[in-house]
Design a protein around this motif. Structure first.
Motif, PDB file in Angstrom:
ATOM      1  N   LEU A  41      -1.783  -1.657  -6.158  1.00  0.00           N
ATOM      2  CA  LEU A  41      -0.688  -2.234  -5.371  1.00  0.00           C
ATOM      3  C   LEU A  41      -0.517  -3.696  -5.747  1.00  0.00           C
ATOM      4  N   LYS A  42       0.706  -4.070  -6.072  1.00  0.00           N
ATOM      5  CA  LYS A  42       1.009  -5.456  -6.429  1.00  0.00           C
ATOM      6  C   LYS A  42       2.197  -5.905  -5.596  1.00  0.00           C
ATOM      7  N   PRO A  43       1.980  -6.830  -4.629  1.00  0.00           N
ATOM      8  CA  PRO A  43       3.091  -7.263  -3.764  1.00  0.00           C
ATOM      9  C   PRO A  43       4.136  -8.065  -4.537  1.00  0.00           C
ATOM     10  N   THR A  44       5.378  -7.988  -4.066  1.00  0.00           N
ATOM     11  CA  THR A  44       6.446  -8.758  -4.707  1.00  0.00           C
ATOM     12  C   THR A  44       6.490 -10.187  -4.190  1.00  0.00           C
ATOM     13  N   ASP A  45       5.923 -10.420  -3.004  1.00  0.00           N
ATOM     14  CA  ASP A  45       5.884 -11.799  -2.493  1.00  0.00           C
ATOM     15  C   ASP A  45       4.574 -12.457  -2.924  1.00  0.00           C
ATOM     16  N   VAL A  46       4.446 -13.746  -2.724  1.00  0.00           N
ATOM     17  CA  VAL A  46       3.264 -14.478  -3.183  1.00  0.00           C
ATOM     18  C   VAL A  46       2.113 -14.447  -2.182  1.00  0.00           C
ATOM     19  N   GLU A  50      -3.073  -8.526  -5.531  1.00  0.00           N
ATOM     20  CA  GLU A  50      -3.154  -7.206  -6.132  1.00  0.00           C
ATOM     21  C   GLU A  50      -4.446  -6.530  -5.693  1.00  0.00           C
ATOM     22  N   VAL A  51      -4.338  -5.251  -5.325  1.00  0.00           N
ATOM     23  CA  VAL A  51      -5.518  -4.511  -4.882  1.00  0.00           C
ATOM     24  C   VAL A  51      -5.483  -3.089  -5.436  1.00  0.00           C
ATOM     25  N   TYR A  52      -6.643  -2.481  -5.451  1.00  0.00           N
ATOM     26  CA  TYR A  52      -6.781  -1.069  -5.788  1.00  0.00           C
ATOM     27  C   TYR A  52      -7.243  -0.344  -4.540  1.00  0.00           C
ATOM     28  N   VAL A  53      -6.579   0.753  -4.234  1.00  0.00           N
ATOM     29  CA  VAL A  53      -6.929   1.565  -3.072  1.00  0.00           C
ATOM     30  C   VAL A  53      -6.984   3.024  -3.517  1.00  0.00           C
ATOM     31  N   GLY A  54      -7.367   3.891  -2.613  1.00  0.00           N
ATOM     32  CA  GLY A  54      -7.406   5.318  -2.897  1.00  0.00           C
ATOM     33  C   GLY A  54      -6.262   6.023  -2.193  1.00  0.00           C
ATOM     34  N   TRP A  55      -6.120   7.299  -2.482  1.00  0.00           N
ATOM     35  CA  TRP A  55      -5.062   8.126  -1.912  1.00  0.00           C
ATOM     36  C   TRP A  55      -5.668   9.135  -0.954  1.00  0.00           C
ATOM     37  N   THR A  56      -5.038   9.338   0.192  1.00  0.00           N
ATOM     38  CA  THR A  56      -5.522  10.290   1.190  1.00  0.00           C
ATOM     39  C   THR A  56      -5.264  11.734   0.777  1.00  0.00           C
ATOM     40  N   GLY A  57      -4.325  11.947  -0.122  1.00  0.00           N
ATOM     41  CA  GLY A  57      -3.919  13.302  -0.493  1.00  0.00           C
ATOM     42  C   GLY A  57      -2.704  13.755   0.303  1.00  0.00           C
ATOM     43  N   MET A  58      -2.178  12.853   1.123  1.00  0.00           N
ATOM     44  CA  MET A  58      -1.051  13.187   1.999  1.00  0.00           C
ATOM     45  C   MET A  58       0.188  12.389   1.592  1.00  0.00           C
ATOM     46  N   ALA A  59       1.336  12.899   2.017  1.00  0.00           N
ATOM     47  CA  ALA A  59       2.598  12.179   1.833  1.00  0.00           C
ATOM     48  C   ALA A  59       2.837  11.306   3.054  1.00  0.00           C
ATOM     49  N   SER A  60       3.528  10.237   2.858  1.00  0.00           N
ATOM     50  CA  SER A  60       3.866   9.333   3.939  1.00  0.00           C
ATOM     51  C   SER A  60       4.912   9.982   4.852  1.00  0.00           C
ATOM     52  N   ALA A  61       4.601  10.096   6.148  1.00  0.00           N
ATOM     53  CA  ALA A  61       5.527  10.717   7.102  1.00  0.00           C
ATOM     54  C   ALA A  61       6.828   9.924   7.190  1.00  0.00           C
ATOM     55  N   SER A  62       6.737   8.604   7.122  1.00  0.00           N
ATOM     56  CA  SER A  62       7.941   7.780   7.198  1.00  0.00           C
ATOM     57  C   SER A  62       8.808   7.977   5.954  1.00  0.00           C
ATOM     58  N   THR A  86      -5.208  -3.970   5.737  1.00  0.00           N
ATOM     59  CA  THR A  86      -4.284  -4.865   5.044  1.00  0.00           C
ATOM     60  C   THR A  86      -4.293  -6.282   5.605  1.00  0.00           C
ATOM     61  N   ALA A  87      -4.753  -6.458   6.831  1.00  0.00           N
ATOM     62  CA  ALA A  87      -4.797  -7.801   7.422  1.00  0.00           C
ATOM     63  C   ALA A  87      -5.651  -8.737   6.572  1.00  0.00           C
ATOM     64  N   GLY A  88      -6.751  -8.225   6.076  1.00  0.00           N
ATOM     65  CA  GLY A  88      -7.630  -9.041   5.226  1.00  0.00           C
ATOM     66  C   GLY A  88      -7.098  -9.255   3.828  1.00  0.00           C
ATOM     67  N   LEU A  89      -6.122  -8.467   3.435  1.00  0.00           N
ATOM     68  CA  LEU A  89      -5.573  -8.570   2.089  1.00  0.00           C
ATOM     69  C   LEU A  89      -4.333  -9.448   2.026  1.00  0.00           C
ATOM     70  N   GLY A  90      -3.777  -9.772   3.179  1.00  0.00           N
ATOM     71  CA  GLY A  90      -2.593 -10.625   3.211  1.00  0.00           C
ATOM     72  C   GLY A  90      -1.270  -9.882   3.162  1.00  0.00           C
ATOM     73  N   PHE A  91      -1.283  -8.570   3.247  1.00  0.00           N
ATOM     74  CA  PHE A  91      -0.042  -7.798   3.271  1.00  0.00           C
ATOM     75  C   PHE A  91       0.556  -7.829   4.669  1.00  0.00           C
TER      76      PHE A  91
END
Length: 123
Positions: A41-46, A50-62, A86-91
């Motif tokens: 994941l690489k945010p468009t804002d400053v 950039e972080v690496y995360v895993g996938w739950t195997g699910m689709a986003s309900a939203s 995400t609070a600790g990552l700044g997102f």
């Protein structure tokens, strides 16, 4: 190929994410297992980093909800992620991430993921 998505906070109680339907569908079709992916994941804002995360195997309900809406109501797809993580990552909620990549070559074992997560929280 990197994709764009809006971050939507959902209590997942982990550092895993739910993918937008446009990413989830092809992975499901190819029978890609969640444990074999690292998600960049690489945010468009400053503000975020950039972080690496895993996938739950699910689709986003939203994302599914917007997929089923009329063409005029559709916007950018959503990637669901835990707000406490995400609070600790700044997102921030609604932030756009530009570099959503699922890479099966960057397989992270549970032990490596745990070590990486510890280092991310200390940084």
């Amino acid at each position: 190929m990197p994709r764009r998505a809006r971050l939507h906070f959902v209590s997942l109680k982990s550092s895993l994410v739910n993918f937008p339907i446009s990413i989830y569908g092809p992975l499901l079709e190819r029978q890609i297992r969640p444990q074999t992916l690292a998600v960049h994941l690489k945010p468009t804002d400053v503000e975020g980093r950039e972080v690496y995360v895993g996938w739950t195997g699910m689709a986003s309900a939203s994302s599914l909800a917007s997929f089923n809406s009329t063409a005029g109501e559709r916007g950018i797809e959503t990637l669901e992620i835990d707000p406490q993580y995400t609070a600790g990552l700044g997102f921030k909620e609604g932030a756009k991430s530009e570099g959503i990549e699922a890479d099966s070559r960057a397989v992270v074992t549970p032990k490596k993921h745990e070590i990486t997560q510890e280092h991310l929280l200390k940084a």
